[in-house]
Scaffold this active site. Structure first.
Site, PDB file in Angstrom:
ATOM      1  N   ASN A   1     -14.735 -44.353 -45.512  1.00  0.00           N
ATOM      2  CA  ASN A   1     -15.566 -43.823 -44.428  1.00  0.00           C
ATOM      3  C   ASN A   1     -16.613 -42.916 -45.073  1.00  0.00           C
ATOM      4  O   ASN A   1     -16.290 -41.807 -45.497  1.00  0.00           O
ATOM      5  CB  ASN A   1     -14.680 -43.048 -43.440  1.00  0.00           C
ATOM      6  CG  ASN A   1     -15.490 -42.343 -42.366  1.00  0.00           C
ATOM      7  OD1 ASN A   1     -16.709 -42.514 -42.276  1.00  0.00           O
ATOM      8  ND2 ASN A   1     -14.813 -41.555 -41.548  1.00  0.00           N
ATOM      9  N   TRP A   2     -17.838 -43.416 -45.131  1.00  0.00           N
ATOM     10  CA  TRP A   2     -18.894 -42.656 -45.830  1.00  0.00           C
ATOM     11  C   TRP A   2     -19.462 -41.529 -44.965  1.00  0.00           C
ATOM     12  O   TRP A   2     -20.320 -40.774 -45.431  1.00  0.00           O
ATOM     13  CB  TRP A   2     -20.015 -43.614 -46.264  1.00  0.00           C
ATOM     14  CG  TRP A   2     -19.638 -44.532 -47.382  1.00  0.00           C
ATOM     15  CD1 TRP A   2     -18.393 -44.690 -47.948  1.00  0.00           C
ATOM     16  CD2 TRP A   2     -20.502 -45.434 -48.095  1.00  0.00           C
ATOM     17  NE1 TRP A   2     -18.439 -45.621 -48.955  1.00  0.00           N
ATOM     18  CE2 TRP A   2     -19.714 -46.096 -49.063  1.00  0.00           C
ATOM     19  CE3 TRP A   2     -21.856 -45.753 -48.001  1.00  0.00           C
ATOM     20  CZ2 TRP A   2     -20.249 -47.053 -49.939  1.00  0.00           C
ATOM     21  CZ3 TRP A   2     -22.384 -46.710 -48.867  1.00  0.00           C
ATOM     22  CH2 TRP A   2     -21.583 -47.346 -49.827  1.00  0.00           C
ATOM     23  N   LYS A   3     -19.032 -41.469 -43.718  1.00  0.00           N
ATOM     24  CA  LYS A   3     -19.516 -40.431 -42.780  1.00  0.00           C
ATOM     25  C   LYS A   3     -21.050 -40.375 -42.809  1.00  0.00           C
ATOM     26  O   LYS A   3     -21.683 -41.401 -43.048  1.00  0.00           O
ATOM     27  CB  LYS A   3     -18.839 -39.090 -43.095  1.00  0.00           C
ATOM     28  CG  LYS A   3     -17.306 -39.241 -43.104  1.00  0.00           C
ATOM     29  CD  LYS A   3     -16.540 -37.961 -43.046  1.00  0.00           C
ATOM     30  CE  LYS A   3     -15.039 -38.270 -43.022  1.00  0.00           C
ATOM     31  NZ  LYS A   3     -14.190 -37.093 -42.938  1.00  0.00           N
TER      32      LYS A   3
ATOM     33  N   HIS B   1     -12.551 -41.592 -34.249  1.00  0.00           N
ATOM     34  CA  HIS B   1     -12.359 -40.649 -35.360  1.00  0.00           C
ATOM     35  C   HIS B   1     -12.342 -39.218 -34.815  1.00  0.00           C
ATOM     36  O   HIS B   1     -13.083 -38.895 -33.883  1.00  0.00           O
ATOM     37  CB  HIS B   1     -13.471 -40.826 -36.392  1.00  0.00           C
ATOM     38  CG  HIS B   1     -13.197 -40.087 -37.665  1.00  0.00           C
ATOM     39  ND1 HIS B   1     -13.397 -38.736 -37.787  1.00  0.00           N
ATOM     40  CD2 HIS B   1     -12.711 -40.514 -38.857  1.00  0.00           C
ATOM     41  CE1 HIS B   1     -13.050 -38.363 -39.018  1.00  0.00           C
ATOM     42  NE2 HIS B   1     -12.626 -39.428 -39.689  1.00  0.00           N
TER      43      HIS B   1
ATOM     44  N   GLU C   1     -13.607 -36.569 -35.838  1.00  0.00           N
ATOM     45  CA  GLU C   1     -14.897 -35.865 -35.834  1.00  0.00           C
ATOM     46  C   GLU C   1     -15.716 -36.242 -34.596  1.00  0.00           C
ATOM     47  O   GLU C   1     -16.495 -35.444 -34.091  1.00  0.00           O
ATOM     48  CB  GLU C   1     -15.656 -36.147 -37.143  1.00  0.00           C
ATOM     49  CG  GLU C   1     -15.037 -35.358 -38.294  1.00  0.00           C
ATOM     50  CD  GLU C   1     -15.223 -35.958 -39.668  1.00  0.00           C
ATOM     51  OE1 GLU C   1     -16.020 -36.904 -39.818  1.00  0.00           O
ATOM     52  OE2 GLU C   1     -14.545 -35.494 -40.606  1.00  0.00           O
TER      53      GLU C   1
ATOM     54  N   GLU D   1      -4.586 -40.125 -38.775  1.00  0.00           N
ATOM     55  CA  GLU D   1      -5.425 -39.132 -39.437  1.00  0.00           C
ATOM     56  C   GLU D   1      -5.196 -37.761 -38.801  1.00  0.00           C
ATOM     57  O   GLU D   1      -5.882 -37.404 -37.823  1.00  0.00           O
ATOM     58  CB  GLU D   1      -6.905 -39.502 -39.299  1.00  0.00           C
ATOM     59  CG  GLU D   1      -7.323 -40.733 -40.064  1.00  0.00           C
ATOM     60  CD  GLU D   1      -8.771 -40.613 -40.550  1.00  0.00           C
ATOM     61  OE1 GLU D   1      -9.004 -40.921 -41.724  1.00  0.00           O
ATOM     62  OE2 GLU D   1      -9.645 -40.196 -39.780  1.00  0.00           O
TER      63      GLU D   1
ATOM     64  N   GLY E   1     -10.791 -33.566 -44.614  1.00  0.00           N
ATOM     65  CA  GLY E   1     -11.813 -32.741 -45.249  1.00  0.00           C
ATOM     66  C   GLY E   1     -11.327 -31.378 -45.704  1.00  0.00           C
ATOM     67  O   GLY E   1     -12.127 -30.522 -46.073  1.00  0.00           O
TER      68      GLY E   1
ATOM     69  N   SER F   1      -7.749 -36.348 -46.732  1.00  0.00           N
ATOM     70  CA  SER F   1      -7.664 -35.783 -48.086  1.00  0.00           C
ATOM     71  C   SER F   1      -6.891 -36.658 -49.076  1.00  0.00           C
ATOM     72  O   SER F   1      -6.225 -36.132 -49.974  1.00  0.00           O
ATOM     73  CB  SER F   1      -7.072 -34.369 -48.038  1.00  0.00           C
ATOM     74  OG  SER F   1      -7.939 -33.513 -47.295  1.00  0.00           O
TER      75      SER F   1
ATOM     76  N   GLY G   1     -12.203 -40.547 -47.059  1.00  0.00           N
ATOM     77  CA  GLY G   1     -13.485 -39.892 -46.812  1.00  0.00           C
ATOM     78  C   GLY G   1     -14.175 -39.541 -48.114  1.00  0.00           C
ATOM     79  O   GLY G   1     -14.774 -40.385 -48.772  1.00  0.00           O
TER      80      GLY G   1
END
Ligand code: 13P
Length: 258
Positions: free
Chosen positions: A9-11, A96, A98, A167, A173, A212, A233
């Site tokens: 997941n390159w965000k 997700h 976020e 997750e 993160g 992580s 991530g």
């Protein structure tokens, strides 16, 4: 034995030049992909077409990080899963944390998005996970059950191309992954919860872990019996780290899996 999955997941990172360098690095580190572990990268929307081109015939697949819950219409600023499919995407992350945290997405929307993705021929990677506060107050299973049941209020176990990602929000993160024991406990809980609906589907459903994951903890997490891969991530933004994690996953996969 189920096939395994490693999804990056390159965000909201990357640009034309750095994406190209990252994929070239991943391809160089990877060499010949092994069919026991599917390798997927999820860039930000504007780069989907670029990544589809860069990964052509490489064995690496491409996804996105979000889609609309509609296939087309007057939804300003949204992206249809059909558009993702047309531009070479095969996967989409759904729900997700976020997006829950910053975009106010809720369980019902997650279910509708997952269904729209399936209708468009994408594989949804459905994310569930508790906050630190929910874990500390002993509500982890209640939250996971609620999120899972909401998604399966829309999708069906007959939709066999689904990936579930555990997750925990407190591990994303932060550099502090869930322990392998926590990951195993929660994956087992999720699988059992789905088995109430459909035992065969539950046995085959890939459940991957995100939060992580890095080179130093990948082996112990992937050695757990109910872990079918990882959603990565920050470590997915480094070709060597990402492919080292891929190799750890491959090493934990028996020869007969495919
Ligand atoms: P990190 O690996 O950076 O913790 O991110 C995990 C994640 O959010 C993957 O979707």
């Amino acid at each position: 034995m189920n096939k395994k999955w490693l999804i990056g997941n390159w965000k909201m990172h990357g640009n034309l030049a750095s994406n190209k360098a990252l994929i070239e690095g991943i391809r160089a580190e990877l060499g010949q992909p092994d069919e026991r572990v599917a390798l997927v990268v999820c860039p930000a929307f504007p780069y989907l077409f670029q990544l589809a081109e860069l990964t052509r015939d490489s064995g690496i697949e491409v996804g996105v990080q979000n889609v609309s819950d509609h296939l087309q219409g007057a939804y300003t600023g949204e992206t249809s899963p059909l558009m993702v499919k047309e531009l070479g995407g095969s996967f989409t992350i759904i729900g997700h944390s976020e997006r829950r945290q910053y975009q106010g997405e809720n369980d019902g929307l997650m279910g509708r998005k997952a269904l729209a993705a399936i209708d468009a021929g994408l594989i949804p990677v459905i994310c569930v996970g508790e906050t630190a506060e929910e874990r500390d107050s002993g509500r982890t299973h209640e939250v996971l059950a609620r999120q899972l049941d909401a998604a399966f209020g829309y999708i069906r176990t007959a939709h066999d191309k689904i990936i579930l990602a555990y997750e925990p929000r407190w591990a994303i993160g932060t550099g502090i992954a869930a322990t392998p024991e926590i990951v195993q406990t929660e994956h087992e809980f999720l699988r059992q919860r789905i088995a109430i609906r459909d035992k065969d589907f539950a046995a085959k459903l890939p459940i991957i872990y995100g939060g992580s994951v890095k080179v130093s903890n990948a082996t112990s997490i992937f050695s757990m019996p109910d872990v079918d891969g990882g959603l990565i991530g920050s470590a997915a933004l480094n070709a060597r780290e990402f492919i080292t994690i891929y190799r750890e996953l491959l090493n934990s996969t028996p020869a007969e899996a495919a």
